[in-house]
Design an enzyme around this catalytic site. Structure first.
Site, PDB file in Angstrom:
ATOM      1  N   SER A 132       0.807  -1.210   0.000  1.00 34.89           N
ATOM      2  CA  SER A 132       0.000   0.000   0.000  1.00 34.89           C
ATOM      3  C   SER A 132       0.845   1.267   0.000  1.00 34.89           C
ATOM      4  CB  SER A 132      -0.926   0.006   1.229  1.00 34.89           C
ATOM      5  OG  SER A 132      -0.173  -0.143   2.416  1.00 34.89           O
ATOM      6  N   HIS A 153      -2.304  -3.151  -6.324  1.00 36.23           N
ATOM      7  CA  HIS A 153      -2.824  -2.766  -5.024  1.00 36.23           C
ATOM      8  C   HIS A 153      -4.344  -2.900  -4.997  1.00 36.23           C
ATOM      9  CE1 HIS A 153      -3.415   0.574  -1.796  1.00 36.23           C
ATOM     10  NE2 HIS A 153      -3.450  -0.629  -1.258  1.00 36.23           N
ATOM     11  N   GLU A 165      -5.362  -0.573  -8.009  1.00 36.34           N
ATOM     12  CA  GLU A 165      -4.385   0.470  -8.317  1.00 36.34           C
ATOM     13  C   GLU A 165      -3.148  -0.213  -8.888  1.00 36.34           C
ATOM     14  OE1 GLU A 165      -3.150   4.548  -5.963  1.00 36.34           O
ATOM     15  OE2 GLU A 165      -3.114   2.660  -4.845  1.00 36.34           O
ATOM     16  N   ASN A 203      -3.441   6.110  -1.010  1.00 35.88           N
ATOM     17  CA  ASN A 203      -3.047   6.406   0.365  1.00 35.88           C
ATOM     18  C   ASN A 203      -2.413   7.779   0.535  1.00 35.88           C
ATOM     19  OD1 ASN A 203      -3.952   4.147   1.877  1.00 35.88           O
ATOM     20  ND2 ASN A 203      -2.410   2.906   0.862  1.00 35.88           N
TER      21      ASN A 203
END
Length: 296
Positions: A132, A153, A165, A203
């Site tokens: 992540s 991801h 992702e 993130n």
């Protein structure tokens, strides 16, 4: 074994039939489920047999819920489980066309495992990490196949969330990226391409919001329930940031904030002291039974 054939600019994506998943935690078994549910053979590996047993039960329950909701036929439930194989030995990855890593967020541990996989797997095998936040470029550089390495991801819960992702390492070839993109679409996911940077896109945006919510609690502006209610009722978020942090794991949130802070050297990414204290106390969220909420 079905091999994945590379040429100078193309990849035979039909060769991606046997998928290895390393790590049988929440993310790992969710990833394994979507591959198996899509008709692919899956080798799920973890060094703890108990974790594998728990993972298979979790996948079975998840598939059963799809059947109950009419989104999956009962025979597809049975067939998906039959395609999911478990093992405690990474040697089974020698027969995989793609290996997706989903272990703990520790760069040194990930790199060590990828070096072992690099020595074990055929040169055609693709590698992907579900990290992540950790640099894909550094992990790719630790292998002899950096062009066949990238980030994949998934979002939690994997069987339900649409996004994947896709993170390009600096070395990732177009052939590798296109193969993983096609595979993601075959899973029924929506792949979004991003470049390798601290926190990627998801993130880099999400974690500072969660961190700011923690600062709001830390400074006594409002209680946890009130903060979450403002975001769910006022901003139409499906879950408040503090409850979401508990679900993600406060240790994971802290780790990602540290990656952002170290990567950008910008004080706006400084982890809230309350987040640090809670992790130090072992209050990491749902998995520990206590975070911003109690889960006893």
């Amino acid at each position: 074994m079905t091999t994945t054939a590379f040429s100078a600019g193309s990849l035979q994506t039909s060769g991606l039939q046997t998928i290895g998943v390393l790590g049988a935690g929440t993310m790992g078994h969710g990833i394994a489920q979507v591959f198996a549910q899509s008709g692919l053979t899956v080798q799920l590996v973890d060094n703890q047999q108990a974790q594998l047993d728990t993972a298979v039960k979790a996948v079975d329950r998840s598939l059963a819920k799809f059947v109950e909701k009419g989104k999956l036929a009962s025979d597809q439930h049975t067939a998906s489980l039959a395609r999911l194989h478990t093992n405690t030995d990474i040697e089974v990855f020698a027969g995989c066309d793609l290996v997706v890593e989903a272990i703990t967020e520790n760069e040194a541990v990930k790199i060590d495992l990828f070096r072992k996989l690099d020595a074990l797997c055929p040169a055609e095998t693709l590698f992907a990490s579900n990290t992540s936040a950790i640099s894909l470029t550094r992990m790719a550089a630790a292998t002899s196949r950096p062009d066949r390495f990238m980030g994949m991801h998934f979002m939690n819960p994997v069987p339900l969330m649409q996004l994947v992702e896709l993170i390009r390492a600096l070395q990732t070839s177009d052939a590798t990226f296109n193969a993983i993109k096609t595979l993601s679409e075959q899973l029924g996911k929506t792949p979004i391409e991003v470049r390798d940077a601290p926190g990627f896109v998801s993130n880099r945006i999400l974690m500072p919001m969660i961190n700011e919510a923690i600062f709001t609690l830390y400074e006594g502006v409002a209680e946890a329930e009130a903060i979450d209610s403002v975001m769910t009722l006022g901003m139409n978020h499906p879950m408040g940031p503090l409850k979401l942090a508990d679900m993600i794991g406060l240790d994971t949130c802290l780790f990602i904030m540290k990656v952002l802070y170290d990567g950008f050297k910008d004080p706006k990414y400084r982890p809230c002291p309350l987040l640090v204290q809670m992790v130090d106390a072992g209050y990491t969220g749902r998995k520990s039974g206590r975070g911003f909420y109690n889960y006893d």
